[in-house]
Design a protein around this motif. Structure first.
Motif, PDB file in Angstrom:
ATOM      1  N   PRO A   1      46.267  47.405  48.746  1.00  6.32           N
ATOM      2  CA  PRO A   1      45.038  48.134  49.058  1.00  6.32           C
ATOM      3  C   PRO A   1      44.371  48.819  47.867  1.00  6.32           C
ATOM      4  CG  PRO A   1      46.661  48.506  50.772  1.00  6.32           C
ATOM      5  CD  PRO A   1      47.363  47.746  49.690  1.00  6.32           C
ATOM      6  N   SER A   2      45.171  49.350  46.939  1.00  9.12           N
ATOM      7  CA  SER A   2      44.582  50.111  45.826  1.00  9.12           C
ATOM      8  C   SER A   2      43.789  49.240  44.859  1.00  9.12           C
ATOM      9  CB  SER A   2      45.678  50.854  45.057  1.00  9.12           C
ATOM     10  OG  SER A   2      46.584  49.944  44.453  1.00  9.12           O
ATOM     11  N   VAL A   3      43.976  47.928  44.907  1.00 10.61           N
ATOM     12  CA  VAL A   3      43.224  47.052  44.011  1.00 10.61           C
ATOM     13  C   VAL A   3      42.358  46.065  44.790  1.00 10.61           C
ATOM     14  CG1 VAL A   3      44.893  47.255  42.141  1.00 10.61           C
ATOM     15  CG2 VAL A   3      45.161  45.408  43.797  1.00 10.61           C
ATOM     16  N   ARG A   4      42.054  46.403  46.028  1.00 10.16           N
ATOM     17  CA  ARG A   4      41.218  45.494  46.821  1.00 10.16           C
ATOM     18  C   ARG A   4      39.842  45.375  46.170  1.00 10.16           C
ATOM     19  NH1 ARG A   4      40.671  48.909  52.325  1.00 10.16           N
ATOM     20  NH2 ARG A   4      42.535  49.893  51.471  1.00 10.16           N
ATOM     21  N   PRO A   5      39.260  44.187  46.200  1.00 11.50           N
ATOM     22  CA  PRO A   5      37.915  44.017  45.638  1.00 11.50           C
ATOM     23  C   PRO A   5      36.864  44.630  46.556  1.00 11.50           C
ATOM     24  CG  PRO A   5      38.671  41.968  46.611  1.00 11.50           C
ATOM     25  CD  PRO A   5      39.831  42.920  46.679  1.00 11.50           C
ATOM     26  N   GLU A   6      35.805  45.151  45.957  1.00 11.61           N
ATOM     27  CA  GLU A   6      34.707  45.693  46.751  1.00 11.61           C
ATOM     28  C   GLU A   6      33.939  44.548  47.406  1.00 11.61           C
ATOM     29  OE1 GLU A   6      33.602  48.769  47.612  1.00 11.61           O
ATOM     30  OE2 GLU A   6      35.515  49.443  46.789  1.00 11.61           O
ATOM     31  N   PRO A   7      33.653  44.642  48.708  1.00 13.30           N
ATOM     32  CA  PRO A   7      32.905  43.573  49.379  1.00 13.30           C
ATOM     33  C   PRO A   7      31.504  43.435  48.801  1.00 13.30           C
ATOM     34  CG  PRO A   7      33.965  45.028  50.971  1.00 13.30           C
ATOM     35  CD  PRO A   7      34.064  45.708  49.647  1.00 13.30           C
ATOM     36  N   SER A   8      31.059  42.192  48.656  1.00  7.34           N
ATOM     37  CA  SER A   8      29.707  41.945  48.159  1.00  7.34           C
ATOM     38  C   SER A   8      28.829  41.249  49.189  1.00  7.34           C
ATOM     39  CB  SER A   8      29.762  41.104  46.871  1.00  7.34           C
ATOM     40  OG  SER A   8      30.316  39.827  47.128  1.00  7.34           O
ATOM     41  N   ASN A   9      29.418  40.863  50.332  1.00  9.50           N
ATOM     42  CA  ASN A   9      28.646  40.229  51.394  1.00  9.50           C
ATOM     43  C   ASN A   9      29.383  40.440  52.715  1.00  9.50           C
ATOM     44  OD1 ASN A   9      30.681  38.074  51.689  1.00  9.50           O
ATOM     45  ND2 ASN A   9      29.863  37.282  49.748  1.00  9.50           N
TER      46      ASN A   9
ATOM     47  N   GLY B   1      42.196  29.300  42.917  1.00  6.97           N
ATOM     48  CA  GLY B   1      40.867  29.632  43.419  1.00  6.97           C
ATOM     49  C   GLY B   1      40.513  29.004  44.742  1.00  6.97           C
ATOM     50  N   GLN B   2      41.425  28.225  45.320  1.00  2.29           N
ATOM     51  CA  GLN B   2      41.146  27.584  46.598  1.00  2.29           C
ATOM     52  C   GLN B   2      41.426  28.499  47.785  1.00  2.29           C
ATOM     53  OE1 GLN B   2      39.679  24.542  46.578  1.00  2.29           O
ATOM     54  NE2 GLN B   2      39.716  24.951  44.368  1.00  2.29           N
ATOM     55  N   HIS B   3      41.857  29.737  47.522  1.00  4.29           N
ATOM     56  CA  HIS B   3      42.138  30.644  48.627  1.00  4.29           C
ATOM     57  C   HIS B   3      40.867  30.874  49.440  1.00  4.29           C
ATOM     58  CE1 HIS B   3      43.087  34.446  50.711  1.00  4.29           C
ATOM     59  NE2 HIS B   3      44.329  33.999  50.655  1.00  4.29           N
ATOM     60  N   PRO B   4      40.981  30.980  50.786  1.00  3.76           N
ATOM     61  CA  PRO B   4      39.793  31.135  51.629  1.00  3.76           C
ATOM     62  C   PRO B   4      38.903  32.315  51.269  1.00  3.76           C
ATOM     63  CG  PRO B   4      41.709  30.642  52.971  1.00  3.76           C
ATOM     64  CD  PRO B   4      42.218  30.859  51.576  1.00  3.76           C
ATOM     65  N   ALA B   5      39.457  33.364  50.664  1.00  7.19           N
ATOM     66  CA  ALA B   5      38.647  34.534  50.333  1.00  7.19           C
ATOM     67  C   ALA B   5      37.737  34.293  49.142  1.00  7.19           C
ATOM     68  CB  ALA B   5      39.552  35.735  50.053  1.00  7.19           C
ATOM     69  N   GLY B   6      38.018  33.267  48.365  1.00  8.24           N
ATOM     70  CA  GLY B   6      37.164  32.967  47.232  1.00  8.24           C
ATOM     71  C   GLY B   6      37.685  33.504  45.915  1.00  8.24           C
ATOM     72  N   THR B   7      36.934  33.230  44.865  1.00  8.29           N
ATOM     73  CA  THR B   7      37.409  33.514  43.514  1.00  8.29           C
ATOM     74  C   THR B   7      37.504  35.003  43.206  1.00  8.29           C
ATOM     75  OG1 THR B   7      35.129  33.288  42.716  1.00  8.29           O
ATOM     76  CG2 THR B   7      36.546  31.330  42.623  1.00  8.29           C
ATOM     77  N   ARG B   8      36.609  35.839  43.746  1.00 16.49           N
ATOM     78  CA  ARG B   8      36.670  37.274  43.443  1.00 16.49           C
ATOM     79  C   ARG B   8      37.985  37.859  43.925  1.00 16.49           C
ATOM     80  NH1 ARG B   8      33.860  40.358  46.081  1.00 16.49           N
ATOM     81  NH2 ARG B   8      33.611  42.074  44.616  1.00 16.49           N
TER      82      ARG B   8
ATOM     83  N   LEU C   1      34.384  41.313  56.352  1.00 20.88           N
ATOM     84  CA  LEU C   1      35.291  40.842  57.400  1.00 20.88           C
ATOM     85  C   LEU C   1      36.682  40.563  56.839  1.00 20.88           C
ATOM     86  CD1 LEU C   1      35.524  39.828  60.402  1.00 20.88           C
ATOM     87  CD2 LEU C   1      35.039  37.549  59.499  1.00 20.88           C
ATOM     88  N   PHE C   2      36.739  39.834  55.725  1.00 19.51           N
ATOM     89  CA  PHE C   2      38.034  39.417  55.196  1.00 19.51           C
ATOM     90  C   PHE C   2      38.811  40.597  54.619  1.00 19.51           C
ATOM     91  CE2 PHE C   2      41.111  37.204  52.557  1.00 19.51           C
ATOM     92  CZ  PHE C   2      41.447  36.136  53.364  1.00 19.51           C
ATOM     93  N   THR C   3      38.117  41.539  53.990  1.00 17.52           N
ATOM     94  CA  THR C   3      38.785  42.712  53.439  1.00 17.52           C
ATOM     95  C   THR C   3      39.417  43.551  54.549  1.00 17.52           C
ATOM     96  OG1 THR C   3      37.290  42.786  51.538  1.00 17.52           O
ATOM     97  CG2 THR C   3      38.459  44.820  52.069  1.00 17.52           C
ATOM     98  N   ALA C   4      38.702  43.722  55.651  1.00 15.57           N
ATOM     99  CA  ALA C   4      39.261  44.468  56.789  1.00 15.57           C
ATOM    100  C   ALA C   4      40.486  43.746  57.348  1.00 15.57           C
ATOM    101  CB  ALA C   4      38.209  44.639  57.876  1.00 15.57           C
ATOM    102  N   LEU C   5      40.412  42.437  57.445  1.00 15.70           N
ATOM    103  CA  LEU C   5      41.518  41.650  57.986  1.00 15.70           C
ATOM    104  C   LEU C   5      42.757  41.739  57.091  1.00 15.70           C
ATOM    105  CD1 LEU C   5      42.474  39.637  60.155  1.00 15.70           C
ATOM    106  CD2 LEU C   5      41.448  37.803  58.789  1.00 15.70           C
ATOM    107  N   CYS C   6      42.553  41.944  55.813  1.00 11.65           N
ATOM    108  CA  CYS C   6      43.670  42.025  54.870  1.00 11.65           C
ATOM    109  C   CYS C   6      44.249  43.429  54.722  1.00 11.65           C
ATOM    110  CB  CYS C   6      43.226  41.537  53.487  1.00 11.65           C
ATOM    111  SG  CYS C   6      42.939  39.762  53.377  1.00 11.65           S
TER     112      CYS C   6
END
Length: 251
Positions: free
Chosen positions: A122-130, A7-14, A135-140
């Motif tokens: 990409p097919s299991v990317r989490p939906e952005p909530s903020n 859970g220490q990944h910069p993107a967070g727990t989600r 930003l992070f989803t686009a970068l990934c």
């Protein structure tokens, strides 16, 4: 060595929670897609466990690719161009690679991706909530953003090097961007941020922009700093960056 997704990944727990659900089979499929695209992975790489998701591979001595910008800039450019080729090859697949240059090493003069966690699928990317998630989803997952980020990171690293880069090598790097540098159009803020980063850093390499202005802009658009802001502060930062882009005549 063993690497564990936590859970220490910069993107967070989600973000990490979604990756954990991939499991061992999904992780193996992800790795097979990377290999099929030509990505060089560490020797002996295998899935160690599914919960927590962990991988094992032999130690890669390095050097870390990012550090090589100040040792052999021309070899560094060749390595970045190779990674850009991997990014393009993966575009039509359900796999991506992290554009952070600290995730790559040179081993026996070969570029090796040494960090495959979390799996970027990409097919299991989490939906952005903020706004940080956006930003992070686009970068990934957005290939255009990944390429712009990769070239921007690389050009900034070369600007910091004490060893000068031959002019044509800067052009070789610029040719890797996903589109011609025309006016920045109205688009998502992650796309405009990373295109502006790449554009400004490449201009710095070409002697057309002051290195200090390049470094200041990277500080302003820091992903880590953006993560640590409140949501209201993030909205203010987006407006500030848009105004700075206009002032830098990048539109």
């Amino acid at each position: 060595m063993i690497k564990v997704l936590n859970g220490q990944h910069p993107a967070g727990t989600r973000f990490t929670a979604v990756a954990q659900h991939v499991g061992a089979s999904g992780m193996n499929v992800y790795l097979s897609r990377l290999r099929a695209a030509g990505v060089t992975l560490p020797p002996g790489l295998s899935v160690e466990s599914a919960r927590p998701l962990a991988v094992r591979h032999l130690w890669v001595t390095g050097p870390v690719l990012l550090d090589h910008a100040g040792v052999d800039p021309s070899r560094f450019v060749d390595a970045v161009i190779e990674i850009a080729g991997w990014v393009r090859a993966l575009d039509s697949t359900d796999a991506r690679v992290d554009s952070n240059l600290a995730n790559f090493c040179l081993a026996d003069d070969r570029v090796v991706l040494v960090d495959v966690l979390p799996p970027l699928i990409p097919s299991v990317r989490p939906e952005p909530s903020n706004l940080f998630d956006v930003l992070f989803t686009a970068l990934c997952f957005d290939t255009t953003v990944i390429l712009d980020a990769l070239i921007g990171y690389a050009a900034r690293a070369l600007l910091r090097s004490d060893i000068s880069l031959a002019g044509h090598r800067g052009q070789d790097l610029a040719h890797q961007v996903p589109q011609e540098f025309a006016a920045l159009v109205e688009t998502s803020f992650p796309a405009s941020w990373f295109q502006a980063r790449a554009m400004l850093a490449l201009r710095g390499l070409a002697g057309e922009a002051e290195p200090a202005s390049v470094h200041d802009f990277f500080t302003l658009t820091s992903v880590r700093a953006f993560r640590d802001l409140s949501e209201a502060e993030r909205a203010d930062r987006i407006r500030q960056v848009a105004q700075t882009v206009k002032e830098l005549v990048l539109t």
